[in-house]
Design a protein around this motif. Structure first.
Motif, PDB file in Angstrom:
ATOM      1  N   THR A   1       0.827  -1.204   0.000  1.00  0.00           N
ATOM      2  CA  THR A   1       0.000   0.000   0.000  1.00  0.00           C
ATOM      3  C   THR A   1       0.862   1.254   0.000  1.00  0.00           C
ATOM      4  O   THR A   1       0.585   2.217  -0.718  1.00  0.00           O
ATOM      5  CB  THR A   1      -0.923   0.010   1.232  1.00  0.00           C
ATOM      6  N   GLY A   2       1.930   1.237   0.804  1.00  0.00           N
ATOM      7  CA  GLY A   2       2.813   2.396   0.862  1.00  0.00           C
ATOM      8  C   GLY A   2       3.515   2.673  -0.445  1.00  0.00           C
ATOM      9  O   GLY A   2       3.765   3.827  -0.802  1.00  0.00           O
ATOM     10  N   GLN A   3       3.847   1.620  -1.194  1.00  0.00           N
ATOM     11  CA  GLN A   3       4.504   1.798  -2.484  1.00  0.00           C
ATOM     12  C   GLN A   3       3.523   2.171  -3.579  1.00  0.00           C
ATOM     13  O   GLN A   3       3.902   2.823  -4.561  1.00  0.00           O
ATOM     14  CB  GLN A   3       5.250   0.519  -2.868  1.00  0.00           C
ATOM     15  N   ALA A   4       2.253   1.774  -3.435  1.00  0.00           N
ATOM     16  CA  ALA A   4       1.269   2.006  -4.499  1.00  0.00           C
ATOM     17  C   ALA A   4       0.617   3.380  -4.402  1.00  0.00           C
ATOM     18  O   ALA A   4       0.283   3.977  -5.429  1.00  0.00           O
ATOM     19  CB  ALA A   4       0.197   0.915  -4.454  1.00  0.00           C
ATOM     20  N   VAL A   5       0.427   3.880  -3.189  1.00  0.00           N
ATOM     21  CA  VAL A   5      -0.288   5.148  -3.013  1.00  0.00           C
ATOM     22  C   VAL A   5       0.659   6.315  -3.269  1.00  0.00           C
ATOM     23  O   VAL A   5       1.713   6.416  -2.638  1.00  0.00           O
ATOM     24  CB  VAL A   5      -0.860   5.245  -1.585  1.00  0.00           C
ATOM     25  N   PRO A   6       0.327   7.220  -4.187  1.00  0.00           N
ATOM     26  CA  PRO A   6       1.184   8.396  -4.437  1.00  0.00           C
ATOM     27  C   PRO A   6       1.270   9.277  -3.196  1.00  0.00           C
ATOM     28  O   PRO A   6       0.270   9.486  -2.501  1.00  0.00           O
ATOM     29  CB  PRO A   6       0.475   9.118  -5.587  1.00  0.00           C
ATOM     30  N   SER A   7       2.459   9.784  -2.926  1.00  0.00           N
ATOM     31  CA  SER A   7       2.651  10.583  -1.721  1.00  0.00           C
ATOM     32  C   SER A   7       1.842  11.879  -1.745  1.00  0.00           C
ATOM     33  O   SER A   7       1.354  12.328  -0.707  1.00  0.00           O
ATOM     34  CB  SER A   7       4.138  10.904  -1.527  1.00  0.00           C
ATOM     35  N   PHE A   8       1.674  12.475  -2.939  1.00  0.00           N
ATOM     36  CA  PHE A   8       0.913  13.726  -2.988  1.00  0.00           C
ATOM     37  C   PHE A   8      -0.557  13.487  -2.666  1.00  0.00           C
ATOM     38  O   PHE A   8      -1.196  14.298  -1.995  1.00  0.00           O
ATOM     39  CB  PHE A   8       1.067  14.391  -4.361  1.00  0.00           C
ATOM     40  N   TRP A   9      -1.119  12.343  -3.129  1.00  0.00           N
ATOM     41  CA  TRP A   9      -2.514  12.014  -2.820  1.00  0.00           C
ATOM     42  C   TRP A   9      -2.680  11.737  -1.333  1.00  0.00           C
ATOM     43  O   TRP A   9      -3.646  12.207  -0.709  1.00  0.00           O
ATOM     44  CB  TRP A   9      -2.949  10.798  -3.637  1.00  0.00           C
ATOM     45  N   LEU A  10      -1.732  10.986  -0.775  1.00  0.00           N
ATOM     46  CA  LEU A  10      -1.797  10.695   0.650  1.00  0.00           C
ATOM     47  C   LEU A  10      -1.683  11.982   1.468  1.00  0.00           C
ATOM     48  O   LEU A  10      -2.370  12.152   2.478  1.00  0.00           O
ATOM     49  CB  LEU A  10      -0.675   9.723   1.025  1.00  0.00           C
ATOM     50  N   GLY A  11      -0.829  12.899   1.017  1.00  0.00           N
ATOM     51  CA  GLY A  11      -0.696  14.172   1.706  1.00  0.00           C
ATOM     52  C   GLY A  11      -1.969  14.987   1.662  1.00  0.00           C
ATOM     53  O   GLY A  11      -2.388  15.576   2.676  1.00  0.00           O
ATOM     54  N   LEU A  12      -2.611  15.028   0.502  1.00  0.00           N
ATOM     55  CA  LEU A  12      -3.872  15.768   0.384  1.00  0.00           C
ATOM     56  C   LEU A  12      -4.965  15.152   1.252  1.00  0.00           C
ATOM     57  O   LEU A  12      -5.744  15.873   1.898  1.00  0.00           O
ATOM     58  CB  LEU A  12      -4.317  15.800  -1.087  1.00  0.00           C
ATOM     59  N   MET A  13      -5.037  13.819   1.283  1.00  0.00           N
ATOM     60  CA  MET A  13      -6.030  13.157   2.124  1.00  0.00           C
ATOM     61  C   MET A  13      -5.764  13.415   3.609  1.00  0.00           C
ATOM     62  O   MET A  13      -6.694  13.601   4.393  1.00  0.00           O
ATOM     63  CB  MET A  13      -6.027  11.645   1.851  1.00  0.00           C
ATOM     64  N   ALA A  14      -4.489  13.430   3.978  1.00  0.00           N
ATOM     65  CA  ALA A  14      -4.144  13.710   5.373  1.00  0.00           C
ATOM     66  C   ALA A  14      -4.547  15.132   5.754  1.00  0.00           C
ATOM     67  O   ALA A  14      -5.041  15.383   6.868  1.00  0.00           O
ATOM     68  CB  ALA A  14      -2.640  13.509   5.588  1.00  0.00           C
ATOM     69  N   ILE A  15      -4.358  16.070   4.837  1.00  0.00           N
ATOM     70  CA  ILE A  15      -4.758  17.455   5.098  1.00  0.00           C
ATOM     71  C   ILE A  15      -6.270  17.540   5.289  1.00  0.00           C
ATOM     72  O   ILE A  15      -6.763  18.195   6.224  1.00  0.00           O
ATOM     73  CB  ILE A  15      -4.308  18.366   3.942  1.00  0.00           C
ATOM     74  N   VAL A  16      -7.028  16.872   4.404  1.00  0.00           N
ATOM     75  CA  VAL A  16      -8.489  16.928   4.476  1.00  0.00           C
ATOM     76  C   VAL A  16      -9.001  16.298   5.770  1.00  0.00           C
ATOM     77  O   VAL A  16      -9.838  16.881   6.481  1.00  0.00           O
ATOM     78  CB  VAL A  16      -9.109  16.217   3.254  1.00  0.00           C
ATOM     79  N   VAL A  17      -8.487  15.108   6.104  1.00  0.00           N
ATOM     80  CA  VAL A  17      -9.016  14.364   7.253  1.00  0.00           C
ATOM     81  C   VAL A  17      -8.566  14.980   8.582  1.00  0.00           C
ATOM     82  O   VAL A  17      -9.386  15.291   9.451  1.00  0.00           O
ATOM     83  CB  VAL A  17      -8.594  12.886   7.178  1.00  0.00           C
ATOM     84  N   PHE A  18      -7.252  15.159   8.750  1.00  0.00           N
ATOM     85  CA  PHE A  18      -6.725  15.573  10.047  1.00  0.00           C
ATOM     86  C   PHE A  18      -6.644  17.087  10.218  1.00  0.00           C
ATOM     87  O   PHE A  18      -6.621  17.572  11.353  1.00  0.00           O
ATOM     88  CB  PHE A  18      -5.337  14.960  10.271  1.00  0.00           C
ATOM     89  N   GLY A  19      -6.587  17.815   9.103  1.00  0.00           N
ATOM     90  CA  GLY A  19      -6.483  19.259   9.195  1.00  0.00           C
ATOM     91  C   GLY A  19      -7.793  19.979   9.028  1.00  0.00           C
ATOM     92  O   GLY A  19      -8.154  20.846   9.836  1.00  0.00           O
TER      93      GLY A  19
END
Length: 306
Positions: free
Chosen positions: A137-155
């Motif tokens: 999962t860590g290798q498949a998920v793009p870091s920019f997408w994960l970053g945007l999702m983290a901003i939306v959910v936690f921020g």
């Protein structure tokens, strides 16, 4: 060991010279740097004045040696866009990238190594399957997408941490976690594969037959040999985290070296681009050389000792 050390340092020095030549050559990749600096609205007379002021009309070798001489004194020239010394700009941006890359690497290593060891204890078991799922999962998920999702959910949704900037230490939480998650899978997988190979050897079975504690067998016997490929990979991963964080710095609006390089490319600020590429390339050289020396210390066979 001394002969091996001198040989590796000589190779590193040659690489540094090659890197410096390539970094300086980037100034001329775009064509005539004087025209690029003058901009679209500049005339031929402006370009000629810039060419003379910056010394672009001198022979290439003379320009390169002069540039190297200034770099060795810590002078990377003057920024075209910011109109200030490049050294001051890099010095202001470097701590952000160093903190982001260093903490992310530490977090990834602290999670990856124990997880790889636990997964290797019972290959094919539940823990092993979960660890491999996490790695894939860590290798498949793009870091920019994960970053945007983290901003939306936690921020945005929960407001737990800042979504941009690094004014406080909380601003590093999301980018560090996202960057560490992208670096962790490779280190976990190589730790797992190395431990599986070592744990199946005769000397490990002999250590277990003597009744040694499990932790002593793993840490004192198996990990020393299994960690050799991890040292080399970890050095490369740290270099990637320090130099390849441009996406994360852009997503979280962090003013680090990666974002500086991208902005300078867009603005054709060539002296800044040269400085950033040279610094990050030398970081790679230092890290890979250090990894080779550590591996030689861990395994005498690498340095030719029988």
């Amino acid at each position: 060991m001394l002969v091996y050390l001198l040989r590796r340092l000589a190779v590193a020095l040659c690489v540094c010279v090659a890197v410096s030549a390539l970094s300086f050559g980037l100034m001329f990749v775009v064509g005539d740097p004087a025209v690029a600096i003058a901009g679209a609205g500049g005339s031929a007379r402006d370009a000629e004045a810039i060419r003379h002021a910056y010394g672009f009309d001198r022979p290439y070798v003379v320009q390169y040696l002069g540039w190297v001489g200034h770099v060795l004194r810590g002078d990377f020239g003057q920024s075209i866009y910011f109109n200030m010394p490049v050294t001051e700009i890099v010095r202001a941006r470097l701590p952000v990238t160093a903190i982001l890359g260093g903490v992310s690497f530490t977090l990834a290593l602290v999670v990856a190594v124990p997880l790889g060891i636990v997964a290797a204890r019972k290959p094919g078991g539940l823990t092993d399957r979960l660890a491999l799922l996490l790695a894939v999962t860590g290798q498949a998920v793009p870091s920019f997408w994960l970053g945007l999702m983290a901003i939306v959910v936690f921020g945005v949704w929960h407001g737990l941490v800042p979504t941009s900037g690094a004014d406080t230490w909380q601003g590093y939480i999301l980018p560090v976690v996202v960057l560490a998650y992208s670096a962790m899978p490779a280190m976990m997988r190589i730790t797992r594969s190395g431990m599986i190979e070592v744990l199946g050897t005769d000397y490990i079975r002999s250590a277990e037959a003597k009744g040694l504690p499990t932790w002593q067998v793993i840490v004192g016997h198996a990990l020393r040999n299994a960690i050799l490929p991890l040292v080399s990979l970890a050095a490369l991963q740290l270099g990637v985290l320090l130099s390849g964080s441009i996406v994360i710095e852009s997503v979280f609006a962090l003013n680090g070296l990666g974002r500086l390089a991208w902005e300078s490319l867009l603005r054709a600020d060539l002296p800044v681009v040269q400085a950033v590429i040279l610094i990050l390339s030398l970081v790679y050289v230092v890290l890979t050389t250090a990894a080779d020396l550590v591996n030689a210390w861990l395994d005498p066979r690498i340095r030719g000792v029988r």
